[in-house]
Enzyme design. Structure first.
Site, PDB file in Angstrom:
ATOM      1  N   TYR A 140       0.954  -1.239  -0.073  1.00  0.00           N
ATOM      2  CA  TYR A 140       0.008  -0.122  -0.251  1.00  0.00           C
ATOM      3  C   TYR A 140       0.819   1.250  -0.094  1.00  0.00           C
ATOM      4  O   TYR A 140       0.731   2.073  -0.793  1.00  0.00           O
ATOM      5  CB  TYR A 140      -0.765   0.062   1.254  1.00  0.00           C
ATOM      6  CG  TYR A 140      -1.539   1.352   1.334  1.00  0.00           C
ATOM      7  CD1 TYR A 140      -2.746   1.651   0.550  1.00  0.00           C
ATOM      8  CD2 TYR A 140      -1.133   2.354   2.494  1.00  0.00           C
ATOM      9  CE1 TYR A 140      -3.418   2.934   0.959  1.00  0.00           C
ATOM     10  CE2 TYR A 140      -1.619   3.457   2.687  1.00  0.00           C
ATOM     11  CZ  TYR A 140      -2.831   3.907   1.892  1.00  0.00           C
ATOM     12  OH  TYR A 140      -3.320   5.204   2.077  1.00  0.00           O
ATOM     13  N   LYS A 144       1.172   4.366  -2.791  1.00  0.00           N
ATOM     14  CA  LYS A 144       1.169   5.693  -2.671  1.00  0.00           C
ATOM     15  C   LYS A 144       2.426   6.421  -2.645  1.00  0.00           C
ATOM     16  O   LYS A 144       2.522   7.678  -3.166  1.00  0.00           O
ATOM     17  CB  LYS A 144       0.518   6.003  -1.307  1.00  0.00           C
ATOM     18  CG  LYS A 144      -0.750   5.605  -0.980  1.00  0.00           C
ATOM     19  CD  LYS A 144      -1.598   6.283  -1.881  1.00  0.00           C
ATOM     20  CE  LYS A 144      -3.342   6.243  -1.076  1.00  0.00           C
ATOM     21  NZ  LYS A 144      -4.201   7.035  -1.814  1.00  0.00           N
TER      22      LYS A 144
END
Length: 252
Positions: A140, A144
């Site tokens: 994750y 980002k």
């Protein structure tokens, strides 16, 4: 009347941002995968459109219906909490297709318009977890951080054309669906090595103590980026995010 298009408006940061800009008198194009009109107050200045950032046809249709746009806010995203070793390929693809490639696709949809008219603003909502390594969110975090890198280069590319580009970095928020959305991808509770780490992470998600980020903090940061030509490229949103950014920049 300026117009803002916001992705991921069904809850949390996107929803509060849409509300704030409506209150400020902007025309708001609030997009979400499954439109829910009752989430926002009825207004002649509000348009709610379906938009799935992983679907090129959906992106083209939404931008065609949206009309002229002054500000694009990439807020749509998905989370997953799982050790890197145990991250399944399908989960990794979902994270990058939504968080990274979805952001890239919406930017590419609007950039020709902005460049042609020599103006416009793009605001990408990423995460303060990109400021320091944390366990169990490696993929994750990578998705980002990739958006941060894209945005950094884009800011340089767009400067000659008068297009402003910003990153907003929220912290941990009890008002988003990150924890709920991340749990289905969780793996490792049946692994003796990872179980204590994962149980600690779950407890931290549920801990309401300490500094956190509220949806209104992110809306305010987006407002600053959209309306202040002197706003910094990176804007931390939320008390915890401000602390992390100060630490990352070496300030007390």
């Amino acid at each position: 009347m300026p117009t803002i298009l916001i992705t991921g408006c069904s809850s949390g940061f996107g929803l509060d941002t849409a509300r704030l800009f409506l209150e400020k008198g902007w025309r708001v194009v609030a997009t979400m995968r499954r439109p829910m009109p009752d989430l926002l107050p009825a207004s002649d200045h509000l348009t709610i459109l379906p938009l799935d950032v992983t679907d090129p046809h959906s992106i083209r249709a939404a931008f065609a219906q949206a009309g002229d746009i002054d500000v694009l806010v990439n807020n749509a995203g998905v989370g997953a909490a799982v050790p890197v070793e145990l991250t399944e390929p399908e989960t990794a693809r979902l994270l990058f297709e939504t968080n990274t490639l979805g952001t890239l696709a919406t930017m590419q949809a609007i950039l020709p318009r902005f460049r042609e008219r020599r103006g416009g603003t793009i605001i990408n909502v990423t995460s303060s977890v990109t400021l320091k390594p944390l366990p169990l969110i490696g993929v994750y975090r990578a998705s980002k951080a990739a958006v941060n890198a894209l945005t950094e280069s884009l800011a340089i590319e767009m400067e000659p054309f008068g297009v402003r580009v910003h990153i907003v970095l929220p912290g941990r928020s009890p008002e988003t669906s990150f924890g709920t959305n991340a749990m289905p991808h969780l793996r490792g509770l049946d692994n003796a090595d990872y179980k204590p780490m994962i149980e600690g992470m779950i407890a931290s998600f549920r801990d309401a103590g300490g500094p956190v980020t509220h949806a209104g903090d992110v809306a305010a940061a987006v407002w600053r980026a959209a309306t202040d030509p002197g706003a910094p490229f990176r804007i931390a949103a939320g008390e915890d995010a401000v602390q992390w950014m100060a630490e990352a920049e070496g300030h007390d």
